[in-house]
Enzyme design. Sequence first.
Site, PDB file in Angstrom:
ATOM      1  N   HIS A  18       0.838  -1.212   0.000  1.00 23.24           N
ATOM      2  CA  HIS A  18       0.000   0.000   0.000  1.00 23.24           C
ATOM      3  C   HIS A  18       0.873   1.263   0.000  1.00 23.24           C
ATOM      4  CE1 HIS A  18      -3.019  -2.792   2.166  1.00 23.24           C
ATOM      5  NE2 HIS A  18      -3.533  -2.546   0.979  1.00 23.24           N
ATOM      6  N   LYS A  42     -16.805  -5.632   8.732  1.00 18.73           N
ATOM      7  CA  LYS A  42     -15.529  -6.315   8.489  1.00 18.73           C
ATOM      8  C   LYS A  42     -14.709  -6.473   9.781  1.00 18.73           C
ATOM      9  CE  LYS A  42     -14.521  -5.414   3.604  1.00 18.73           C
ATOM     10  NZ  LYS A  42     -13.583  -4.760   2.672  1.00 18.73           N
ATOM     11  N   ARG A  91      -1.856  -6.558  -8.007  1.00 21.41           N
ATOM     12  CA  ARG A  91      -0.728  -7.384  -7.610  1.00 21.41           C
ATOM     13  C   ARG A  91      -0.454  -8.484  -8.622  1.00 21.41           C
ATOM     14  NH1 ARG A  91      -3.396  -7.950  -1.858  1.00 21.41           N
ATOM     15  NH2 ARG A  91      -5.145  -7.587  -3.246  1.00 21.41           N
ATOM     16  N   SER A 129      -3.093  -7.442   3.480  1.00 25.90           N
ATOM     17  CA  SER A 129      -3.245  -7.195   4.918  1.00 25.90           C
ATOM     18  C   SER A 129      -3.609  -8.483   5.639  1.00 25.90           C
ATOM     19  CB  SER A 129      -4.336  -6.149   5.163  1.00 25.90           C
ATOM     20  OG  SER A 129      -4.023  -4.946   4.515  1.00 25.90           O
TER      21      SER A 129
END
Length: 160
Positions: A18, A42, A91, A129
């Site tokens: 990030h 979340k 990615r 993450s």
Amino acid sequence: MDNIAIYPGTFDPPTNGHIDIVRRSLRMFEKVIVAISVNPAKTPMFSFDERKQFFMDEFEEERLSFVSFDKELLVSFSKKVGAQVIIRGLRAVSDFDYELQMTLMNRNLDETVETIFLMPSQQYSFLSSSIVKEVASLGGDVSSMVPSSVFSSLKEHFQI
Ligand code: ADP
């Protein structure tokens, strides 16, 4: 017209991937707004303020700002904060299907907001993450994968 981009995500916590994308974005845009999703469903590990601080520890940059967002259409939100461009990180090919779908949907909703994709340095392209949290929770060394303030907080959180 100001050249403003918005970089949305959960960033729970930010990884070096990030940070890499923010750094690249700041080279391309006059202002970059990091939009931190605070969706309580979340159940994030870190609060909005903590996630914002992790970024701020990495950048001394007035052109970078932070907003929280939740349950709002990204294109409407982007316009509201004055951004014409949405930045997303790519990615691997595995990111592509979902991102293409989202981009085309957003374009359908608002033709004037453009999405651009940036790729991180190769050494960060395997980071997410969630995998960082999982590895840290099992005592794995993630010090090269996250900013140092994130590393300290993960160590504290998982008592490692
Ligand atoms: P989201 O909940 O939107 O997936 P993330 O915090 O996981 O939020 O990611 C935010 C953005 O950063 C997304 O565009 C994602 O593809 C990108 N991103 C995540 N990890 C990396 C990484 N290692 N390198 C580059 N971009 C990344």
